[in-house]
Design an enzyme around this catalytic site. Structure first.
Site, mmCIF file in Angstrom:
data_model
loop_
_atom_site.group_PDB
_atom_site.id
_atom_site.type_symbol
_atom_site.label_atom_id
_atom_site.label_comp_id
_atom_site.label_asym_id
_atom_site.label_seq_id
_atom_site.Cartn_x
_atom_site.Cartn_y
_atom_site.Cartn_z
ATOM 1 N N ALA A 137 4.268 -5.692 2.570
ATOM 2 C CA ALA A 137 5.480 -4.957 2.221
ATOM 3 C C ALA A 137 6.254 -4.542 3.465
ATOM 4 C CB ALA A 137 5.117 -3.734 1.376
ATOM 5 N N GLU A 150 -4.448 -9.069 4.435
ATOM 6 C CA GLU A 150 -4.868 -7.937 3.619
ATOM 7 C C GLU A 150 -4.976 -8.330 2.142
ATOM 8 O OE1 GLU A 150 -3.520 -4.046 6.203
ATOM 9 O OE2 GLU A 150 -2.150 -4.751 4.646
ATOM 10 N N ASN A 165 0.823 -1.207 0.000
ATOM 11 C CA ASN A 165 0.000 0.000 0.000
ATOM 12 C C ASN A 165 0.854 1.252 0.000
ATOM 13 O OD1 ASN A 165 -2.502 -1.368 0.233
ATOM 14 N ND2 ASN A 165 -2.342 -1.423 2.462
ATOM 15 N N ASN A 170 -3.088 -10.496 17.494
ATOM 16 C CA ASN A 170 -3.220 -9.684 18.701
ATOM 17 C C ASN A 170 -4.454 -10.170 19.466
ATOM 18 O OD1 ASN A 170 -5.512 -8.505 17.493
ATOM 19 N ND2 ASN A 170 -4.416 -6.653 16.877
ATOM 20 N N ASP A 193 4.193 -5.538 12.449
ATOM 21 C CA ASP A 193 4.844 -6.071 11.252
ATOM 22 C C ASP A 193 6.317 -6.370 11.515
ATOM 23 O OD1 ASP A 193 2.478 -5.898 9.807
ATOM 24 O OD2 ASP A 193 2.867 -3.828 9.222
ATOM 25 N N LEU A 248 0.572 -8.196 22.611
ATOM 26 C CA LEU A 248 -0.242 -7.482 23.600
ATOM 27 C C LEU A 248 0.137 -6.010 23.710
ATOM 28 C CD1 LEU A 248 -0.097 -10.228 26.385
ATOM 29 C CD2 LEU A 248 -1.893 -9.897 24.671
ATOM 30 N N GLY A 276 1.747 -2.774 24.635
ATOM 31 C CA GLY A 276 2.609 -2.382 25.739
ATOM 32 C C GLY A 276 2.735 -3.413 26.837
ATOM 33 N N ASP A 303 0.878 4.491 2.088
ATOM 34 C CA ASP A 303 0.327 5.014 3.342
ATOM 35 C C ASP A 303 0.343 6.534 3.321
ATOM 36 O OD1 ASP A 303 0.083 2.438 4.226
ATOM 37 O OD2 ASP A 303 1.601 2.592 5.805
#
Length: 299
Positions: A43, A140, A11, A181, A249, A218, A220, A13
């Site tokens: 990417a 994605e 993408n 996550n 990533d 998780l 922090g 950004d």
């Protein structure tokens, strides 16, 4: 031999710094000028792995447009092989990234060429995928593309199930390391969004039927490593966060990197946490990924 083949998104950004994220229906003014950077989870992970010294090939799609040219040049300059990135009759993917000064971010994606990519496009890449030491995937791109890439992979399969959506059990059964996550884990387990503690997260992870460990990121709070008979928390590195956009990533790329070096899963998660901690101290996603020499060694 290629170390890591990344199958996923590319993408452009557009990053907009804000004082605070807008509520529904609210307009807020930017805290600084926007910037245009390379992105897409695929990417980002490819560049992060290349910066750690891995031989990386990217499989994906961009448009037949100036954005596609720009993105391919950007990741090629990082040492990522781009011969298997196809040119699609749809625009290159775009992401609008809203980020606050404390590093919190919200992202909206227009998938474009990423969702044009289809399973049949992987057939000519059978040898590339089969010979790679590791195949690293995200969500994605179309679910059927992920499933086909997992089927063709013969090395280590690492799946980052982001953004959250169901994954076919037959695909999960071929995943060596799953890296969700909290929210993605709950979605895969068919559970409501949860504030479950370590035991609850571990139970969800074990219910998924992967053939290897699950590493739950998780933020922090660090990362939770779950195997069939053990679970342990890897604490997060303490840093001053600027932008958390690319942390996950970098974590996935560094986890695969360490596993290819023969690290145990807990050691790999600690290395990945240290690499991700460097990322959050810098603006951007792809641009923030550290080089190997920039990642602190274990204390």
């Amino acid at each position: 031999m290629t170390d890591i083949v990344v199958v996923g998104s590319l993408n452009v950004d557009v990053v907009v710094p804000l004082h605070e994220l807008p509520a529904p229906g609210q307009t807020v003014l930017g805290a600084a000028d926007h910037r245009r950077t390379g992105g897409g989870k695929g990417a980002n992970q490819a560049v992060a792995a290349a910066r750690l010294g891995r031989r990386v090939a990217m499989v994906g799609a961009v448009g037949i447009d100036a954005d596609g040219d720009w993105l391919l040049g950007l990741i090629a300059a990082e040492g990522v092989a781009t011969e298997s990135v196809l040119r699609a009759p749809r625009p290159t993917g775009q992401a609008i990234v809203l980020v606050t000064a404390d590093g919190d971010s919200t992202i909206a994606v227009s998938s474009g060429a990423n969702m044009w990519l289809a399973p049949e496009h992987l057939a000519p890449l059978r040898d590339l995928l089969g010979s790679a030491r590791a195949v690293l995937l995200q969500q994605e791109v179309d679910a059927a593309v992920v499933a086909e890439a997992v089927r063709l992979a013969e090395g280590l399969v690492v799946l980052n199930p982001a953004p959250a959506r169901p994954v076919d059990p037959a695909t999960l059964a071929r995943v060596d390391v799953l890296v969700p996550n909290r929210g993605e884990l709950a979605a895969l387990a068919g559970a409501p969004p949860t504030d479950a503690g370590v035991d609850g997260l571990a139970a969800m992870a074990r219910s998924l039927g992967t053939r290897g460990p699950v590493v739950v990121t998780l933020g922090g709070d660090g990362a939770l490593v779950v195997t069939t008979d053990r679970q342990w928390l890897v604490p997060a590195e303490q840093v001053d966060a600027v932008d958390a956009t690319g942390a996950g990533d970098t974590f996935c790329a560094a986890l695969a990197d360490a596993l290819l070096d023969g690290a145990a899963i807990d050691e790999a998660a600690r290395w990945a946490s240290r690499a991700a901690a460097v990322t959050v101290t810098r603006p951007g996603a792809m641009a923030a990924a550290p080089r190997r020499a920039e990642v602190p060694t274990a204390a």
